[in-house]
Write a protein that holds these residues in place. Structure first.
Motif, PDB file in Angstrom:
ATOM      1  N   PRO A 166       0.799  -1.239   0.000  1.00  0.00           N
ATOM      2  CA  PRO A 166       0.000   0.000   0.000  1.00  0.00           C
ATOM      3  C   PRO A 166       0.824   1.277   0.000  1.00  0.00           C
ATOM      4  CG  PRO A 166      -0.023  -1.029   2.167  1.00  0.00           C
ATOM      5  CD  PRO A 166       0.638  -2.006   1.245  1.00  0.00           C
ATOM      6  N   ALA A 167       2.140   1.182   0.198  1.00  0.00           N
ATOM      7  CA  ALA A 167       2.973   2.397   0.255  1.00  0.00           C
ATOM      8  C   ALA A 167       3.861   2.570  -0.968  1.00  0.00           C
ATOM      9  CB  ALA A 167       3.844   2.372   1.516  1.00  0.00           C
ATOM     10  N   ASP A 168       3.847   1.617  -1.900  1.00  0.00           N
ATOM     11  CA  ASP A 168       4.790   1.649  -3.017  1.00  0.00           C
ATOM     12  C   ASP A 168       4.097   2.091  -4.307  1.00  0.00           C
ATOM     13  OD1 ASP A 168       6.557   0.684  -1.204  1.00  0.00           O
ATOM     14  OD2 ASP A 168       6.680  -1.335  -2.033  1.00  0.00           O
ATOM     15  N   SER A 169       4.568   3.189  -4.885  1.00  0.00           N
ATOM     16  CA  SER A 169       4.075   3.617  -6.190  1.00  0.00           C
ATOM     17  C   SER A 169       4.497   2.614  -7.261  1.00  0.00           C
ATOM     18  CB  SER A 169       4.626   5.007  -6.542  1.00  0.00           C
ATOM     19  OG  SER A 169       4.232   5.966  -5.595  1.00  0.00           O
ATOM     20  N   LEU A 170       3.737   2.567  -8.348  1.00  0.00           N
ATOM     21  CA  LEU A 170       4.053   1.667  -9.454  1.00  0.00           C
ATOM     22  C   LEU A 170       4.651   2.463 -10.606  1.00  0.00           C
ATOM     23  CD1 LEU A 170       2.163  -0.206  -7.801  1.00  0.00           C
ATOM     24  CD2 LEU A 170       1.387  -1.140  -9.997  1.00  0.00           C
ATOM     25  N   ILE A 171       5.794   2.004 -11.100  1.00  0.00           N
ATOM     26  CA  ILE A 171       6.427   2.631 -12.268  1.00  0.00           C
ATOM     27  C   ILE A 171       5.793   2.045 -13.526  1.00  0.00           C
ATOM     28  CG2 ILE A 171       8.585   2.961 -13.512  1.00  0.00           C
ATOM     29  CD1 ILE A 171      10.048   2.653 -10.849  1.00  0.00           C
ATOM     30  N   MET A 172       5.079   2.885 -14.272  1.00  0.00           N
ATOM     31  CA  MET A 172       4.367   2.419 -15.454  1.00  0.00           C
ATOM     32  C   MET A 172       5.242   2.470 -16.709  1.00  0.00           C
ATOM     33  SD  MET A 172       1.793   1.640 -13.779  1.00  0.00           S
ATOM     34  CE  MET A 172       0.906   0.960 -15.165  1.00  0.00           C
ATOM     35  N   SER A 173       6.172   3.440 -16.772  1.00  0.00           N
ATOM     36  CA  SER A 173       7.054   3.538 -17.938  1.00  0.00           C
ATOM     37  C   SER A 173       8.246   4.415 -17.571  1.00  0.00           C
ATOM     38  CB  SER A 173       6.321   4.133 -19.148  1.00  0.00           C
ATOM     39  OG  SER A 173       5.918   5.466 -18.872  1.00  0.00           O
ATOM     40  N   ILE A 174       9.297   4.324 -18.379  1.00  0.00           N
ATOM     41  CA  ILE A 174      10.491   5.157 -18.202  1.00  0.00           C
ATOM     42  C   ILE A 174      10.785   5.857 -19.527  1.00  0.00           C
ATOM     43  CG2 ILE A 174      12.945   5.201 -17.654  1.00  0.00           C
ATOM     44  CD1 ILE A 174      12.547   2.736 -15.943  1.00  0.00           C
ATOM     45  N   ASP A 175      10.778   7.170 -19.511  1.00  0.00           N
ATOM     46  CA  ASP A 175      11.031   7.953 -20.721  1.00  0.00           C
ATOM     47  C   ASP A 175      12.446   8.533 -20.690  1.00  0.00           C
ATOM     48  OD1 ASP A 175       8.460   7.446 -21.538  1.00  0.00           O
ATOM     49  OD2 ASP A 175       7.667   9.296 -20.647  1.00  0.00           O
TER      50      ASP A 175
END
Length: 409
Positions: A166-175
């Protein structure tokens, strides 16, 4: 209140004013002898105490209660507790047309965590989760309880051995960003808030795509007849934590990713099916006490609380207390009355936090055992540093009952 597990013992203390015929030495010249009062503390009331299974909870309203719980606890004291979620998904617009020459990329269910501390249990215990189709109508204006079950269809997707985060953001992409000379100078992470993410099976995605421009996408009444909802539930025996999810969040939805005749190469179109305030969302709680510490207690005749009482959230277990000789006080003025409840603390475990308060109700003895009167009240955790005679650490809760005792007398 957190879905806590508590083992308890208790005492009752009343500070009362008894009427007395002996005059007090101070002010005896101005106070009538018959009105003189004497204080006394009384803590010898017999208590008939029992641990019972709680009645089901109403778990329907997404507006007044947008948070829902998902996960599983496996505990030697209370056995297995499972929290699942039934939910509708809804169209974001009527007469939905997705385009021409449609092809599926993927279909994804996302559930938004309520907050980084909105969980209970051990987040390091892997859990497996499954998503099923619901084959029975759910109605937004109906009242459902935590023991309601709906007919299920096929498996739509699953997650195996994941950790609730519940505390970890999700990395959706890297530009990659280039400087003025055309050189790569930085990597930028595109993040979304912490959420749980399921890739659902392609058959379901193809089924959704095939409804483009049909009567099933005409409006939400038609769509809910076509797809009645989904059920997210843990696999039995996995995990040891339950997390809160915000089902009314923009991140709680099913997203269909697809291509059509106008899609640019390397990109996808996307359409959301939202879980919003108009959706029916129902929490389901199940408890399996077989083989647990509390199992023989629940199997024994009432009263069963001579030694220890058990409290468990999520419509699990409650403690009922009866005071059969309270009326022996007859006519007194109650200055203070409180029930002191002491939690037996497992110092070896850091998994199970203690709630900051315990709720209690007065029971109406004239009606059924599930009928309560007056408003809900609560007692606060007032002491975390007390030890008993054997050195066992205990936490003390104090439940104020002065008003209720005086009204009874």
């Amino acid at each position: 209140m957190k879905p806590a597990r508590l083992t308890l013992f208790l005492s009752v203390v009343l500070l009362v004013f008894f009427s007395c015929n002996e005059p007090t030495p101070i002010g005896s010249d101005i106070i009538d002898d018959e009105l003189s009062l004497q204080t006394a503390a009384v803590d010898t009331f017999s208590i008939i105490a029992s641990t019972k299974e709680e009645r089901p909870l109403i778990t329907t309203s997404i507006v007044t209660r947008p948070y829902h719980l998902l996960g599983q606890m496996n505990d030697p004291v209370f056995g297995e507790t499972t929290a699942g979620v039934y939910s509708q998904i809804r169209l974001i617009q009527n007469s939905l047309i997705l385009g021409e020459e449609l092809s599926l990329d993927s279909v994804v269910l996302t559930l938004d965590y309520l907050g980084d501390e909105a969980y209970y249990g051990d987040l390091e215990a892997p859990i497996s989760l499954e998503v099923y189709e619901v084959n029975q109508n759910m109605f937004r204006d109906s009242t459902y309880t935590s023991d309601d079950e709906f007919e299920l269809g096929g498996l739509l997707g699953s997650l195996s051995d994941v950790l609730l985060r519940p505390a970890d953001s999700l990395i959706m992409s890297i530009d990659t960003i280039q400087d003025q000379n055309g050189l790569d100078s930085a990597f930028v992470q595109n993040k979304l808030a912490p959420h749980l993410r399921f890739k659902l099976n392609d058959e379901f995605g193809e089924r959704l795509l095939a409804q483009s421009g049909t009567s099933n996408f005409a409006n939400n009444d038609a769509f809910l007849e076509f797809f009645k909802g989904l059920y997210v539930v843990p696999v039995s025996g996995t995990g040891n934590a339950i997390a809160y999810f915000d089902m009314n969040s923009f991140l709680s939805k099913v997203t269909l990713y697809y291509k059509d005749s106008d899609t640019v190469s390397g990109e996808n179109n996307a359409v959301d099916f939202r879980i919003n305030a108009n959706a029916s969302v129902i929490n389901s709680f199940e408890h399996d006490y077989v083989g647990s510490e509390v199992d023989p207690v629940l199997s024994s005749a009432l009263p069963n609380g001579d030694d220890v009482l058990y409290l468990q959230g999520l419509s699990g277990l409650n403690a009922t207390l009866a005071f059969p000789y309270l009326a022996d006080l007859e006519t007194v003025a109650v200055n203070e009355a409180h029930i002191d409840i002491y939690q037996i603390v497992d110092e070896a475990s850091e998994v199970y936090d203690s709630p900051l308060r315990l709720d209690f109700y007065l029971k109406d003895l004239e009606n059924s055992e599930s009928s309560f009167v007056y408003t809900q009240d609560h007692g606060q955790l007032v002491d975390r540093d007390t030890t008993d005679a054997s050195g066992q650490l205990i936490y003390k809760y104090e439940l104020p009952v002065s008003y209720y005792v005086q009204q009874y007398l």
